[in-house]
Design a protein around this motif. Structure first.
Motif, PDB file in Angstrom:
ATOM      1  N   LEU A  86       0.838  -1.201   0.000  1.00 11.52           N
ATOM      2  CA  LEU A  86       0.000   0.000   0.000  1.00 11.52           C
ATOM      3  C   LEU A  86       0.869   1.246   0.000  1.00 11.52           C
ATOM      4  O   LEU A  86       1.801   1.361   0.795  1.00 11.52           O
ATOM      5  N   PHE A  87       0.551   2.196  -0.889  1.00 10.08           N
ATOM      6  CA  PHE A  87       1.339   3.415  -1.041  1.00 10.08           C
ATOM      7  C   PHE A  87       0.387   4.588  -1.152  1.00 10.08           C
ATOM      8  O   PHE A  87      -0.487   4.615  -2.011  1.00 10.08           O
ATOM      9  N   LEU A  88       0.548   5.584  -0.269  1.00 11.93           N
ATOM     10  CA  LEU A  88      -0.345   6.743  -0.248  1.00 11.93           C
ATOM     11  C   LEU A  88       0.489   8.008  -0.193  1.00 11.93           C
ATOM     12  O   LEU A  88       1.452   8.097   0.573  1.00 11.93           O
ATOM     13  N   GLY A  89       0.091   8.999  -1.019  1.00 10.13           N
ATOM     14  CA  GLY A  89       0.847  10.253  -1.017  1.00 10.13           C
ATOM     15  C   GLY A  89      -0.020  11.436  -1.400  1.00 10.13           C
ATOM     16  O   GLY A  89      -1.127  11.281  -1.929  1.00 10.13           O
ATOM     17  N   TYR A  90       0.492  12.607  -1.120  1.00 11.32           N
ATOM     18  CA  TYR A  90      -0.219  13.849  -1.433  1.00 11.32           C
ATOM     19  C   TYR A  90       0.816  14.899  -1.820  1.00 11.32           C
ATOM     20  O   TYR A  90       1.818  15.067  -1.117  1.00 11.32           O
ATOM     21  N   THR A  91       0.594  15.571  -2.947  1.00 12.51           N
ATOM     22  CA  THR A  91       1.541  16.591  -3.399  1.00 12.51           C
ATOM     23  C   THR A  91       0.906  17.972  -3.280  1.00 12.51           C
ATOM     24  O   THR A  91      -0.291  18.138  -3.506  1.00 12.51           O
ATOM     25  N   PHE A  92       1.731  18.968  -2.940  1.00  7.63           N
ATOM     26  CA  PHE A  92       1.285  20.340  -2.769  1.00  7.63           C
ATOM     27  C   PHE A  92       1.883  21.209  -3.873  1.00  7.63           C
ATOM     28  O   PHE A  92       3.079  21.109  -4.173  1.00  7.63           O
ATOM     29  N   ASP A  93       1.044  22.044  -4.452  1.00 11.28           N
ATOM     30  CA  ASP A  93       1.511  23.022  -5.415  1.00 11.28           C
ATOM     31  C   ASP A  93       2.156  24.172  -4.639  1.00 11.28           C
ATOM     32  O   ASP A  93       1.475  25.038  -4.098  1.00 11.28           O
ATOM     33  N   ILE A 164      -0.503  -8.756 -14.157  1.00 12.20           N
ATOM     34  CA  ILE A 164       0.818  -9.066 -14.699  1.00 12.20           C
ATOM     35  C   ILE A 164       0.909 -10.577 -14.899  1.00 12.20           C
ATOM     36  O   ILE A 164       0.870 -11.347 -13.933  1.00 12.20           O
ATOM     37  N   PHE A 165       1.033 -11.018 -16.147  1.00 13.26           N
ATOM     38  CA  PHE A 165       1.004 -12.454 -16.415  1.00 13.26           C
ATOM     39  C   PHE A 165       2.275 -13.150 -15.926  1.00 13.26           C
ATOM     40  O   PHE A 165       2.205 -14.212 -15.314  1.00 13.26           O
ATOM     41  N   ASN A 166       3.431 -12.585 -16.200  1.00 16.04           N
ATOM     42  CA  ASN A 166       4.700 -13.215 -15.801  1.00 16.04           C
ATOM     43  C   ASN A 166       5.175 -12.637 -14.467  1.00 16.04           C
ATOM     44  O   ASN A 166       6.331 -12.223 -14.327  1.00 16.04           O
ATOM     45  N   HIS A 167       4.276 -12.617 -13.473  1.00 13.54           N
ATOM     46  CA  HIS A 167       4.621 -11.979 -12.209  1.00 13.54           C
ATOM     47  C   HIS A 167       5.618 -12.800 -11.390  1.00 13.54           C
ATOM     48  O   HIS A 167       6.153 -12.306 -10.398  1.00 13.54           O
ATOM     49  N   HIS A 168       5.871 -14.025 -11.793  1.00 10.92           N
ATOM     50  CA  HIS A 168       6.877 -14.824 -11.080  1.00 10.92           C
ATOM     51  C   HIS A 168       8.291 -14.290 -11.321  1.00 10.92           C
ATOM     52  O   HIS A 168       9.162 -14.448 -10.461  1.00 10.92           O
ATOM     53  N   LYS A 169       8.506 -13.650 -12.486  1.00  9.91           N
ATOM     54  CA  LYS A 169       9.848 -13.158 -12.824  1.00  9.91           C
ATOM     55  C   LYS A 169       9.908 -11.648 -13.058  1.00  9.91           C
ATOM     56  O   LYS A 169      10.985 -11.060 -12.945  1.00  9.91           O
ATOM     57  N   PHE A 170       8.790 -11.051 -13.410  1.00  5.80           N
ATOM     58  CA  PHE A 170       8.742  -9.623 -13.727  1.00  5.80           C
ATOM     59  C   PHE A 170       8.043  -8.881 -12.588  1.00  5.80           C
ATOM     60  O   PHE A 170       6.927  -9.229 -12.199  1.00  5.80           O
ATOM     61  N   SER A 171       8.704  -7.843 -12.051  1.00  3.08           N
ATOM     62  CA  SER A 171       8.146  -7.117 -10.905  1.00  3.08           C
ATOM     63  C   SER A 171       7.830  -5.676 -11.282  1.00  3.08           C
ATOM     64  O   SER A 171       8.730  -4.849 -11.447  1.00  3.08           O
ATOM     65  N   TYR A 172       6.543  -5.380 -11.428  1.00  2.00           N
ATOM     66  CA  TYR A 172       6.111  -3.997 -11.610  1.00  2.00           C
ATOM     67  C   TYR A 172       6.390  -3.166 -10.356  1.00  2.00           C
ATOM     68  O   TYR A 172       6.830  -2.023 -10.462  1.00  2.00           O
ATOM     69  N   PRO A 173       6.145  -3.699  -9.155  1.00  2.00           N
ATOM     70  CA  PRO A 173       6.456  -2.918  -7.944  1.00  2.00           C
ATOM     71  C   PRO A 173       7.925  -2.522  -7.839  1.00  2.00           C
ATOM     72  O   PRO A 173       8.236  -1.486  -7.253  1.00  2.00           O
ATOM     73  N   ALA A 174       8.834  -3.303  -8.388  1.00  2.00           N
ATOM     74  CA  ALA A 174      10.252  -2.943  -8.320  1.00  2.00           C
ATOM     75  C   ALA A 174      10.522  -1.635  -9.037  1.00  2.00           C
ATOM     76  O   ALA A 174      11.432  -0.885  -8.671  1.00  2.00           O
ATOM     77  N   ALA A 175       9.724  -1.345 -10.063  1.00  7.67           N
ATOM     78  CA  ALA A 175       9.942  -0.133 -10.849  1.00  7.67           C
ATOM     79  C   ALA A 175       9.165   1.061 -10.341  1.00  7.67           C
ATOM     80  O   ALA A 175       9.627   2.198 -10.464  1.00  7.67           O
ATOM     81  N   PHE A 176       7.979   0.831  -9.743  1.00  6.37           N
ATOM     82  CA  PHE A 176       7.095   1.957  -9.458  1.00  6.37           C
ATOM     83  C   PHE A 176       6.662   2.086  -8.001  1.00  6.37           C
ATOM     84  O   PHE A 176       6.003   3.045  -7.646  1.00  6.37           O
ATOM     85  N   SER A 177       6.999   1.125  -7.151  1.00  6.49           N
ATOM     86  CA  SER A 177       6.724   1.306  -5.727  1.00  6.49           C
ATOM     87  C   SER A 177       7.885   0.879  -4.843  1.00  6.49           C
ATOM     88  O   SER A 177       7.813   1.008  -3.629  1.00  6.49           O
ATOM     89  N   GLN A 178       8.960   0.351  -5.456  1.00  6.93           N
ATOM     90  CA  GLN A 178      10.180  -0.009  -4.746  1.00  6.93           C
ATOM     91  C   GLN A 178       9.941  -1.009  -3.616  1.00  6.93           C
ATOM     92  O   GLN A 178      10.690  -1.063  -2.644  1.00  6.93           O
TER      93      GLN A 178
END
Length: 346
Positions: A86-93, A164-178
């Protein structure tokens, strides 16, 4: 002779077998190949992120007139907090902290090995510039370029969910949620579903006053034919997408990720010129359009500290007999973060 088990005991055994089987199924479904993906060893993360939002709105009418709006550059900064997926954030102008017209964003993301879920909300503010204006082949509109225009406001909200079909080897979280680390390069096909609701309000009287002020030569006053456009429009977009992503591990703890998805979206709108409720009588195959989603990420992650940059872009196209719109929005993020709260069992 042993007594026969009672009905309650039999039911308890059946329940225990079902629960155990369900757990085994979930474990097989979510497990990853640790030679490709190293699981996160910490429960919590805090992150500071600088965000640059990219937006572009192009409106055309059937007379051939075209107007493209884009907001002024703003600097946004915000804290993020994560717990596992779970990732939650808020940005301020930061340019307009004291203004009621400042732009804000709220993003909620949940990343699991095989699923991703994004919820987004954007208040678009009203600080825009005219990037391109076409009033007619014989009209020089160059004096309008980069002119300030505060007659456009709007909001965008929606969600995307993808598998993600190949989620056993490919990690979307590694790129966008660390939340994991990609150790070996891998790719995967993906499929998703999305819903987006978009509202725009445009003051064409203010626009025509700006045109008259900037194009004040000897030629007659030029006006956009707003009868073929709208002052207020809202539309929804329901889409199914498919695409492919690839994570390239080019050095230890370093990852470059790229993914592209094309979506077939059905859009329904309502404005002053149209009915405000959907019914099957106004269903039209002409409301199907191709949308696109592109993502890119560059990450350094040594499990304890991480830093990187990411870019996510969406493009939506919508066409009616009176007008068409092309909306492109996205964000370019630069971030640095710290993980803490070591897990007992990663």
């Amino acid at each position: 002779m042993a007594a026969e088990p009672t009905d309650s005991v039999k039911e308890e055994k059946r329940t225990s077998k079902f629960v155990a089987g369900f757990r085994r199924l979930v474990k097989r479904f979510t497990e990853t190949d640790t030679t490709y993906i190293e699981p996160q060893r910490y429960n919590f993360t805090v992150m500071l992120q600088e965000t640059n939002t990219v937006e572009r709105y192009t409106l055309r009418n059937k007379s051939g007139q075209k107007v493209t709006f884009s907001p002024r550059s703003v600097f946004k900064l915000g804290p993020y907090f994560g717990y596992r997926w779970l990732f939650l954030g808020y940005t301020f102008d930061l340019n307009h902290l004291s203004s009621s017209k400042r732009k804000t964003e709220l993003d909620l993301s949940i990343y699991a090995p095989q699923l991703g879920f994004d919820v987004f909300y954007r208040d678009l503010g009203n600080k825009y510039q005219l990037k391109r204006v076409k009033m007619g082949s014989d009209v020089d509109t160059s004096p309008l370029r980069d002119a300030s225009f505060e007659g456009l406001t709007g909001k965008i909200s929606g969600f995307n969910i993808y598998y993600i079909f190949n989620h056993h080897k490919f990690s979307y979280p590694a790129a966008f949620s660390q939340s994991t680390i990609q150790r070996r390069s891998a790719g995967s096909a993906m499929a998703g579903f999305g819903y987006m609701r978009h509202s725009l309000n445009i003051d064409w009287n203010e626009f025509n006053e700006l045109v008259a002020l900037r194009l004040n030569g000897p030629s007659p006053m030029v006006r956009v034919d707003s009868t073929l456009l709208f002052n207020r429009v809202r539309y929804t977009d329901i889409s199914f997408s498919g695409g492919y992503g690839y994570n390239w591990v080019f050095a230890r703890n370093c990852l470059l990720a790229v993914s592209v998805s094309l979506a077939v979206g059905y859009k329904h709108s309502w404005s002053e010129m149209e009915e405000q409720s959907f019914s099957f009588k106004n269903f039209s195959f002409g409301n199907f359009n191709l949308d696109g989603i592109g993502r890119m990420g560059l990450v350094y992650n040594n499990m304890r500290w991480y830093a990187g940059a990411s870019a996510i872009f969406h493009t939506y196209y919508y066409r009616k007999s009176q007008f068409s719109t092309n909306t492109t929005f996205g964000s370019i993020n630069i971030y640095v973060g710290f993980n803490f709260g070591r897990r007992k069992h990663p």
